[in-house]
Structure formats: structure tokens, C-alpha cells
Design a protein around this motif. Structure first.
Motif, PDB file in Angstrom:
ATOM      1  N   ASP A   1       4.223  -7.122  -3.336  1.00 41.13           N
ATOM      2  CA  ASP A   1       5.147  -6.092  -3.792  1.00 41.13           C
ATOM      3  C   ASP A   1       6.575  -6.442  -3.388  1.00 41.13           C
ATOM      4  O   ASP A   1       6.797  -7.051  -2.357  1.00 41.13           O
ATOM      5  CB  ASP A   1       4.769  -4.738  -3.162  1.00 41.13           C
TER       6      ASP A   1
ATOM      7  N   ASP B   1      -7.793  -5.501 -12.083  1.00 37.23           N
ATOM      8  CA  ASP B   1      -7.310  -5.802 -13.428  1.00 37.23           C
ATOM      9  C   ASP B   1      -7.594  -7.265 -13.736  1.00 37.23           C
ATOM     10  O   ASP B   1      -6.965  -8.168 -13.198  1.00 37.23           O
ATOM     11  CB  ASP B   1      -5.807  -5.516 -13.509  1.00 37.23           C
TER      12      ASP B   1
ATOM     13  N   ASP C   1      -6.221  -1.791  -6.930  1.00 37.71           N
ATOM     14  CA  ASP C   1      -6.303  -1.479  -8.356  1.00 37.71           C
ATOM     15  C   ASP C   1      -5.828  -2.663  -9.191  1.00 37.71           C
ATOM     16  O   ASP C   1      -6.390  -2.950 -10.253  1.00 37.71           O
ATOM     17  CB  ASP C   1      -5.453  -0.247  -8.676  1.00 37.71           C
ATOM     18  N   ARG C   2      -4.828  -3.350  -8.707  1.00 40.21           N
ATOM     19  CA  ARG C   2      -4.324  -4.504  -9.443  1.00 40.21           C
ATOM     20  C   ARG C   2      -5.294  -5.678  -9.357  1.00 40.21           C
ATOM     21  O   ARG C   2      -5.394  -6.492 -10.277  1.00 40.21           O
ATOM     22  CB  ARG C   2      -2.949  -4.890  -8.911  1.00 40.21           C
TER      23      ARG C   2
ATOM     24  N   ARG D   1      -3.266   2.437   2.337  1.00 39.17           N
ATOM     25  CA  ARG D   1      -1.958   2.066   1.783  1.00 39.17           C
ATOM     26  C   ARG D   1      -2.085   0.939   0.778  1.00 39.17           C
ATOM     27  O   ARG D   1      -1.160   0.693  -0.008  1.00 39.17           O
ATOM     28  CB  ARG D   1      -1.015   1.651   2.907  1.00 39.17           C
ATOM     29  N   TRP D   2      -3.199   0.230   0.811  1.00 41.07           N
ATOM     30  CA  TRP D   2      -3.390  -0.930  -0.047  1.00 41.07           C
ATOM     31  C   TRP D   2      -4.165  -0.599  -1.319  1.00 41.07           C
ATOM     32  O   TRP D   2      -4.573  -1.492  -2.057  1.00 41.07           O
ATOM     33  CB  TRP D   2      -4.141  -2.019   0.729  1.00 41.07           C
ATOM     34  N   ARG D   3      -4.348   0.691  -1.598  1.00 39.43           N
ATOM     35  CA  ARG D   3      -5.154   1.050  -2.769  1.00 39.43           C
ATOM     36  C   ARG D   3      -4.519   0.567  -4.071  1.00 39.43           C
ATOM     37  O   ARG D   3      -5.220   0.150  -4.996  1.00 39.43           O
ATOM     38  CB  ARG D   3      -5.350   2.568  -2.811  1.00 39.43           C
ATOM     39  N   THR D   4      -3.207   0.661  -4.157  1.00 37.77           N
ATOM     40  CA  THR D   4      -2.539   0.186  -5.372  1.00 37.77           C
ATOM     41  C   THR D   4      -2.784  -1.300  -5.576  1.00 37.77           C
ATOM     42  O   THR D   4      -3.043  -1.768  -6.695  1.00 37.77           O
ATOM     43  CB  THR D   4      -1.025   0.463  -5.285  1.00 37.77           C
ATOM     44  N   TRP D   5      -2.717  -2.056  -4.485  1.00 39.70           N
ATOM     45  CA  TRP D   5      -2.999  -3.487  -4.575  1.00 39.70           C
ATOM     46  C   TRP D   5      -4.433  -3.725  -5.038  1.00 39.70           C
ATOM     47  O   TRP D   5      -4.700  -4.605  -5.865  1.00 39.70           O
ATOM     48  CB  TRP D   5      -2.753  -4.123  -3.198  1.00 39.70           C
TER      49      TRP D   5
ATOM     50  N   PRO E   1      -2.927 -10.398  -7.652  1.00 38.88           N
ATOM     51  CA  PRO E   1      -1.756  -9.545  -7.516  1.00 38.88           C
ATOM     52  C   PRO E   1      -0.702 -10.198  -6.634  1.00 38.88           C
ATOM     53  O   PRO E   1      -0.986 -10.604  -5.520  1.00 38.88           O
ATOM     54  CB  PRO E   1      -2.312  -8.273  -6.864  1.00 38.88           C
TER      55      PRO E   1
END
Length: 577
Positions: A577, A568, A564-565, A558-562, A574
Motif C-alpha cells: 500500500d 483476486d 481481499d486483494r 488490519r490486513w483484511r484489505t490485503w 498485491p
């Protein structure tokens, strides 16, 4: 900018792979390039013109020619040689727009230049200046080739104008980029005609002819002659039949031949080749089987000249100890619930530190019985990081919530601890403690990454059997039977062959896999990772699966988006959310 595009439909659109360096010379795409500049110092002087000709098999496939605004005055001495003036380049495009276009024009080709060190040096410096990735193409220098081919009696020097006269080229150099590139094409073809009778018929042989290949490498080239042009695993064996090195290839013969050419520059590998007496091979159905067999052979033989994956069981894990007041421990042999696998112990230590920073799990290593204790707590209690069960300040029931929270994040049942860690990250940033925030962020990211990887692999290991297929690129299918995360059988159904009978036969003959202990049920971490990567590729299809392949709802995925950030670099850290 002008570009004459006569691209052939068969032109490859990718960088040459290491296995493809053995292509016959008539199948190799060469891009012959020439530059005009304001001087001879790459990184200080600038390019004023680029000219290039793309050829294969004697046929011109395309040309590239443009003036370039150098961003600095052109010295009068250079103007007198090239005829390129400041007025001519005043409206020309800059290198920032020209260089990416040239890199695309030459992509997948072998670069050729007369004095390649000069021309490629300017191109490489331009990439560094503009933040572009230099593709490190295979290159051929016609000056170096001419020195090997032509004797002193044939040519007084190796200047392009002299070689054009000696070799009677169709064009002559005039110190303009495209014209000189065309002349260099003729020089290249004339020199290649001369090396043909010497046994140089492929790019591999040409590079070996130009470079320093040891006599031991040349003498042992015959060791690759009996190998098939098929995917598989190869083993270099020494004088006592010991395995020195294990590797894998999509084309065994072509890959092993590389060890006996100039393309092989690793000192340790050259030493290994000198010791080798023969090369054994195992032909495989497709690359996944070859990669898995390589891992198993590395673990079985532990060859001295391989650097990775020789000890598949040497992973580190983080577990909760089995006692009244559990603590986090770093071990080699995991329990069914554990965090990992970690390649290095340091990464496991960082995971423990991250979890301990948001829990009051004890950090001492003494064994504490469940009955009431009396004693003095340590400094960790004074700092507020422990409830001091060793001194009787906490009962088993009072201590249990800390254990449950860690157990939940291990098994993917919940991520409350990860949320606490991210909340601390927000607090550090709000307080403008950015260095501490960056350290905290990296520690949380490594923990999340380890949890995500381990939970995914554990979910695959839990499946007793699945069958997957991937297109082979020729109209057929590559199949894999996977049992508890291990490759149990591999096969192919070529184009026109009914696939399901092949699947049935593979399942019937597949290796029996008895699940073991730990989160991965005994599967080696490296092998299950390779299998997982193959199964989750975009073009892989599920054929059969005896149980659903799923992951816990609270897993770290569930933390994959985090994550990815985090990757960056423009974001200090990050935010929540």
C-alpha cells in the motif's frame, strides 16, 4: 426474446434446499423446458430455441420462449423437422444473453423435461462454455416417469407425441420448444395423477419412486415419524445403542426423512441407515443451539460415520517455548499466547516457516541455558538465519528483540514482521521472480489469515458474558448467552412476548463456564468459531456485554484489505500500500 410474465406473488426466489425436497407436489414449482438444437451432441451442436412453462398446483405462473442464434448452420434435416431456418435465427439473441435469463426464470424450481438428459445436458454444456455456474437443480424426466407409470399395453413407446395421444393432452407437440413444453406440462400432470393412488404425494416421494432406493432405506422410513418439525440435533443409533451418526437440521422430521429416500446417495450414509435401529433427537431453541449441540455430541461420541469435528481438541498451535532462548514450536496444548488454531499440522509448519524467514530465531531443538556457551554453530548460522546462541555468539539480551517481535505479532501488539514479509514479497516481484513471489504471497496470506482468525476468537473468549439477539423472521427474537466463547444458554421470544424477561431468565439459568488455559480459555475451536459467526452476522444485535468487545490495535485484522486483494485471481500478487 418474448417472455410472458404471470408470476405469482408467492413464488419462491431461491434454490430449493435439501430440507425442502419433501414439499407436497401441489406446492412444488416446476419449470417444464424443451430445447430445439442443431443436432444431438451437447458441447458440439448448438441450441436454436428454448421454451419453458412455469407451473405450480396446476396453475401456469409464467412462460419463457425465444429463438437462439446457434453460431453454426442448421442442417437441412433438422430444418425439415423443426421448421427453424438460418434466416429465422439470424437476428436472434445468442445463448450468452439467453441462458442467464432462463436460469433466472427457473431459479428455485424443479426442472422437468421429456428426456431430461438431453435438454439438461445442453443447458449444462452452455453454462460450462460461458463460464456460468450450473445450479444443479432437482430434475424430473417425464420419459422415466412414463416408463414407471404406463404399461406396455397402454402405450407402444414413450415418445412425446405418443404420450400426448395416449393421455389425451390438450396440446400436441410440433417440434417447437414452447409448444412441446406445454404438451410436456399436460403429460406431467396426467402422470402425477396416476402416481397419487400409489402414495406419491410429495417431491421427496416422487424422487424415491423414480430412483433406486434400497429396501433397507424404505423399511426404516418410520424412524422419522415421531420427530418434530423443529430445529434440533438428531442421532442415529445402532443395534447396541451406539451412536452411528450425528446431524443438525432446521426441521428435524423433514431432514431425517431424507435419509430414507432417493435424495440420499452417499454410500457410507446408506450403510449407516442400514445399521440404524432408532433415531434420537434433541429439540433446540434455534439453529445456533442445534449446531453447538451437534459439535458437543460429535466430541462426546465420536460417531464412526461422521467425518468432521469428531476430535475438537486436536487442533495445532504455534508457541514460543519457555526457555532462555525461546524457539517456535508446534504443539497440541497452547500457552496463553499462541498462533492458531490450525486444523492440520502442515498449516502450522507453514506459519513457522514464514516467521522464521524474517527472524533469526534458532531452529534447533536443544535446550540452551542462559550462561555463556562454547561450541561450533550449525549451517543455519552460516546461511545468516540464526545468531548461534548455542555457540555463545548471542546473549539472552541480544536474542530478546527477535522474541519480542514474534510475541508482538502473536498478541496483536504489532505487525512489523508482517510488514517485513510483505517487503520481501515486493522485492521478489521487482526481481521478476514471480513463482517465488506467488509462494511467498500464499505463505504470508495463510499466516495473516490464521492470526486474524485466532485473534478474533481470542477476543471473544476473553468476554466473561454477553447476550445477543437475532430476529427469527416471524417477528420474534432468538437469544444466545455466551460465556468465554461458549454457548451457555439459548432461547426465544416469540412475536408479542416481552423480550427482556426472557433475557433475564436465560442469564439466570445459563451454564456456568469456568475459563481454562490457552488463547481461547478452554473453549473448543469449532464451537467458538460457530458462535463467533452467529454473533457477527449482519442482523445480530448486542443486548448486554459485561466488558467491551475489542481487538488489539495491531491485530492482523488490519490486513483484511490485503487478503481481499490476494483473493483476486487477476492480480499476480498485491503490491504494498
Amino acid at each position: 426474446m418474448t417472455e410472458t410474465s404471470r408470476e405469482h406473488a408467492r413464488l419462491p426466489r431461491r434454490q430449493l434446499s435439501f430440507d425442502e425436497l419433501g414439499l407436497p407436489l401441489h406446492e412444488v414449482t416446476f419449470v417444464v423446458v424443451d430445447l430445439e438444437t442443431t443436432g444431438g451432441r451437447s458441447g458440439q451442436d448448438a441450441v436454436t430455441e428454448i421454451g419453458a412453462v412455469k407451473v405450480r398446483g396446476g396453475e401456469v405462473l409464467g412462460e419463457f420462449s425465444t429463438l437462439v442464434a446457434p453460431g453454426q448452420p442448421i442442417p437441412s434435416a433438422v430444418v425439415s423437422i423443426t421448421g427453424i431456418t438460418d434466416a429465422m435465427v439470424a437476428e436472434a439473441p445468442t445463448l450468452e444473453s439467453v441462458l442467464p435469463a432462463f436460469l433466472e426464470f427457473s431459479r428455485g424450481s424443479v426442472l422437468v423435461a421429456h428426456n431430461a438428459t438431453f435438454d439438461l445436458g445442453f443447458l449444462r454444456a452452455g453454462c460450462a462454455q460461458l463460464g456460468l455456474v450450473w445450479p444443479k437443480p432437482t430434475s424430473v424426466c417425464t420419459v422415466q416417469l412414463a416408463r414407471r407409470v404406463l404399461s406396455r399395453e397402454e402405450t407402444p413407446n414413450h415418445k412425446l407425441a405418443t404420450l400426448a395421444r395416449v393421455l389425451r393432452t390438450r396440446t400436441e407437440p410440433v417440434h417447437r420448444a414452447l409448444d412441446d413444453a406445454r404438451t410436456t406440462v399436460d403429460v406431467l400432470h396426467s402422470l402425477l395423477e396416476r402416481v397419487g393412488p400409489l402414495g406419491v404425494h410429495s417431491l421427496e416421494e416422487l424422487l424415491g419412486y423414480l430412483s433406486d432406493v434400497s429396501p433397507q432405506q424404505r423399511r426404516k422410513r418410520h424412524l422419522a415419524d415421531a420427530l418434530p418439525s423443529a430445529p434440533g440435533t438428531y442421532l442415529f443409533r445402532g443395534p447396541n445403542d451406539e451412536v452411528l451418526y450425528v446431524g443438525t437440521a432446521t426441521d428435524l422430521r423433514r431432514r431425517v426423512r431424507q435419509y430414507f429416500t432417493a435424495g440420499e446417495r452417499r454410500g457410507r450414509v446408506k450403510e449407516m441407515v442400514a445399521l440404524s435401529d432408532r433415531v434420537d433427537h434433541i429439540e433446540c431453541s434455534h439453529p445456533l443451539e442445534a449446531e453447538v449441540r451437534e459439535l458437543r455430541l460429535l466430541g462426546a461420541h465420536q460417531p464412526p460415520y461422521n467425518r468432521r469435528s469428531k476430535f475438537p481438541q486436536r487442533a495445532w498451535w504455534v508457541i514460543l517455548t519457555d526457555e532462555a532462548f525461546p524457539r517456535l514450536s508446534i504443539v497440541r496444548t497452547p500457552k496463553p499466547q499462541a498462533i492458531g488454531p490450525f486444523r492440520g499440522r502442515r498449516a502450522a509448519v507453514e506459519a513457522v516457516e514464514a516467521l522464521q524467514s524474517v527472524t533469526s530465531l534458532r531452529r534447533c531443538t536443544e535446550r540452551i541455558p542462559a550462561k555463556e556457551q562454547r561450541g561450533r554453530p550449525c549451517a543455519v548460522y552460516d546461511l545468516g538465519h540464526c545468531g548461534a546462541p548455542c555457540a555463545g555468539y548471542q546473549s539472552v539480551d541480544e536474542y530478546a528483540p527477535q522474541v519480542i517481535s514474534v510475541h508482538d505479532v502473536m498478541t496483536g501488539r504489532g505487525d512489523a514482521l508482517l510488514e517485513h514479509l510483505r517487503a520481501e514479497l515486493d522485492q521478489l516481484s521487482a526481481a521478476q521472480r514471480f513463482e517465488d513471489a506467488a509462494t511467498h504471497r500464499d505463505r504470508l496470506a495463510n499466516l495473516v489469515r490464521s492470526l486474524d482468525r485466532g485473534q478474533r476468537l481470542a477476543a471473544l473468549a476473553a468476554i466473561p458474558e454477553l447476550v445477543a439477539a437475532r430476529p427469527d423472521g416471524l417477528g420474534g427474537w432468538n437469544f444466545a448467552v455466551v460465556r468465554h466463547g461458549r454457548l451457555a444458554a439459548a432461547g426465544t421470544a416469540q412475536r408479542g412476548t416481552p423480550p427482556m424477561p426472557v433475557v433475564d431468565a436465560l442469564q439466570a439459568s445459563a451454564e456456568t463456564v469456568v475459563p481454562g488455559d490457552g488463547p481461547l480459555l478452554g473453549a473448543p475451536a469449532d464451537e467458538i468459531h460457530v458462535v463467533y459467526r452467529w454473533l457477527t452476522a449482519g442482523d445480530t444485535r448486542m443486548v448486554r456485554c459485561v466488558t467491551p468487545w475489542s481487538e488489539p490495535a495491531g491485530a492482523a485484522g488490519r490486513w483484511r484489505t490485503w487478503l481481499d486483494r490476494v483473493a483476486d485471481a487477476r492480480t499476480p500478487y498485491p503490491a504494498a500500500d
